[in-house]
Design a protein around this motif. Structure first.
Motif, PDB file in Angstrom:
ATOM      1  N   ARG A 157     -54.137  58.499  89.745  1.00  0.00           N
ATOM      2  CA  ARG A 157     -53.845  58.965  88.393  1.00  0.00           C
ATOM      3  C   ARG A 157     -54.731  60.148  88.018  1.00  0.00           C
ATOM      4  O   ARG A 157     -54.253  61.154  87.472  1.00  0.00           O
ATOM      5  N   THR A 190     -53.503  63.298  90.068  1.00  0.00           N
ATOM      6  CA  THR A 190     -52.273  63.955  89.634  1.00  0.00           C
ATOM      7  C   THR A 190     -52.452  64.652  88.282  1.00  0.00           C
ATOM      8  O   THR A 190     -51.961  65.758  88.082  1.00  0.00           O
ATOM      9  N   ARG A 191     -53.161  63.999  87.353  1.00  0.00           N
ATOM     10  CA  ARG A 191     -53.388  64.620  86.049  1.00  0.00           C
ATOM     11  C   ARG A 191     -54.296  65.849  86.171  1.00  0.00           C
ATOM     12  O   ARG A 191     -54.035  66.899  85.579  1.00  0.00           O
ATOM     13  N   CYS A 212     -48.939  73.054  87.998  1.00  0.00           N
ATOM     14  CA  CYS A 212     -47.766  72.476  88.647  1.00  0.00           C
ATOM     15  C   CYS A 212     -48.153  71.106  89.170  1.00  0.00           C
ATOM     16  O   CYS A 212     -49.343  70.785  89.279  1.00  0.00           O
ATOM     17  N   THR A 213     -47.173  70.295  89.489  1.00  0.00           N
ATOM     18  CA  THR A 213     -47.491  68.972  90.013  1.00  0.00           C
ATOM     19  C   THR A 213     -47.997  69.087  91.451  1.00  0.00           C
ATOM     20  O   THR A 213     -47.698  70.064  92.149  1.00  0.00           O
ATOM     21  N   LEU A 214     -48.715  68.064  91.877  1.00  0.00           N
ATOM     22  CA  LEU A 214     -49.207  68.060  93.245  1.00  0.00           C
ATOM     23  C   LEU A 214     -48.046  68.008  94.237  1.00  0.00           C
ATOM     24  O   LEU A 214     -48.091  68.630  95.299  1.00  0.00           O
ATOM     25  N   GLY A 215     -46.993  67.277  93.857  1.00  0.00           N
ATOM     26  CA  GLY A 215     -45.822  67.216  94.733  1.00  0.00           C
ATOM     27  C   GLY A 215     -45.186  68.585  94.933  1.00  0.00           C
ATOM     28  O   GLY A 215     -44.798  68.947  96.049  1.00  0.00           O
ATOM     29  N   GLN A 216     -45.077  69.364  93.852  1.00  0.00           N
ATOM     30  CA  GLN A 216     -44.520  70.722  93.961  1.00  0.00           C
ATOM     31  C   GLN A 216     -45.402  71.601  94.840  1.00  0.00           C
ATOM     32  O   GLN A 216     -44.909  72.399  95.639  1.00  0.00           O
ATOM     33  N   TYR A 217     -46.712  71.451  94.684  1.00  0.00           N
ATOM     34  CA  TYR A 217     -47.658  72.271  95.450  1.00  0.00           C
ATOM     35  C   TYR A 217     -47.582  71.933  96.940  1.00  0.00           C
ATOM     36  O   TYR A 217     -47.563  72.832  97.794  1.00  0.00           O
ATOM     37  N   LEU A 241     -52.519  68.885  87.866  1.00  0.00           N
ATOM     38  CA  LEU A 241     -51.580  69.551  86.973  1.00  0.00           C
ATOM     39  C   LEU A 241     -52.304  70.474  86.001  1.00  0.00           C
ATOM     40  O   LEU A 241     -51.865  71.606  85.746  1.00  0.00           O
ATOM     41  N   LYS A 242     -53.432  70.035  85.469  1.00  0.00           N
ATOM     42  CA  LYS A 242     -54.201  70.864  84.556  1.00  0.00           C
ATOM     43  C   LYS A 242     -54.820  72.063  85.271  1.00  0.00           C
ATOM     44  O   LYS A 242     -54.920  73.159  84.728  1.00  0.00           O
ATOM     45  N   LEU A 276     -50.248  60.847  98.341  1.00  0.00           N
ATOM     46  CA  LEU A 276     -51.132  60.906  97.183  1.00  0.00           C
ATOM     47  C   LEU A 276     -52.366  60.044  97.392  1.00  0.00           C
ATOM     48  O   LEU A 276     -53.475  60.419  96.990  1.00  0.00           O
TER      49      LEU A 276
END
Length: 291
Positions: free
Chosen positions: A214, A217-218, A226-231, A221-222, A202
């Protein structure tokens, strides 16, 4: 259902038509630097079981114009009467499961009830839903080996797919398109993920985008829902698929993509695909060998 474009050749596919769904098992030869259009009178789902061609992007040009193209996930949804224009930079063989939903519920939900906002069209290009993935694979299995009550089962699965896609898209709001990352930052992230197979941290991505972790990541998601980790994880799994298709050993693939062991690779791959790396590799080899 229709697909047209430059250097797109379907072969060895199989089509199965039911009253509630048309299911196609497609084997497509994609030439380099191509483009195509997918359009359908019915809601259409496409699950690519092999990696999509390099830099493959899609655009609903009637809504977005001719200059905005977005990255595709391995599951895409094409709404009825919304042609999807595709572009890509690299060719190769592609295997996919495609399903056109023909039932009355699907027509009512997607033609009458659904408001096709910009955010929902964007979300349609990457349906990151595990239930949808499992249902499409079940349809493919049933189409390959029809048995007693196949039509009844296909009807039930098609209804489930309709409900799952509706729920998925109804959760997408226009708020997700605001407060997200700028397009150039999203492009930098994609370029970093495509350039190297080892996953970035990150901190690395935040520095690349010149923002805080911060904000990164926010905003991500918007932008992507999906979260950056999932992507990053899904991108890593896609890299594994590409390497497995080249007949690399499981250990070589684990090393190349940065997994600590073949067992950790197998666990992550099975959680994402429902298959072990070996069974996925053997399935791809059998498909190529029969082509």
């Amino acid at each position: 259902m229709q697909e047209a474009g430059q250097a797109v050749h379907g072969r060895n596919g199989a089509d199965f038509s039911f009253s509630t769904a048309d299911v196609s098992l497609l084997h497509t030869d994609m030439a380099a630097d191509g483009q195509a259009i997918i359009s359908s009178d019915h809601p259409l789902l496409d699950l690519c079981v092999t990696p999509r061609p390099a830099n493959m992007r899609g655009a609903f040009t009637e809504s977005w114009g001719s200059h905005r193209f977005e990255t595709l996930g391995d599951i895409i949804f094409v709404p009825p009467s919304h042609p999807l224009h595709l572009r890509w930079d690299g060719g190769g063989e592609q295997y996919s499961i495609r399903c056109a939903l023909r039932g009355k519920l699907a027509r009512h939900r997607f033609r009458t009830q659904m408001d096709w906002t910009d955010a929902r069209l964007l979300a349609s290009l990457d349906i990151s839903s595990h239930p949808v993935r499992l249902l499409l694979r079940r349809l493919a299995e049933e189409a390959r080996s029809p048995r007693r009550d196949t039509r009844l089962l296909v009807g039930a699965v098609a209804t489930q797919l309709t409900v799952e896609i509706c729920r998925y898209l109804e959760c997408v709001t226009d708020d997700m398109a605001h407060g997200g990352l700028a397009a150039w930052r999203l492009r930098l992230i994609d370029e970093r993920l495509n350039k190297e197979t080892t996953p970035p941290t990150l901190v690395e991505l935040a520095e690349l985008c010149s923002i805080s972790v911060r904000q990164l990541t926010r905003g991500f998601l918007k932008s992507r829902g999906c979260t950056l980790g999932q992507y990053v994880h899904q991108n890593r799994i896609d890299a594994v698929k590409r390497l497995l298709a080249t007949q690399e050993s499981i250990k070589s693939v684990a090393d190349a993509v940065g997994f600590s062991s073949t067992s950790s690779l197998a666990q992550a791959f099975r959680r994402s695909t429902g298959l072990t790396p070996r069974s996925y590799q053997q399935r791809i080899w059998r498909s190529i060998g029969s082509g």
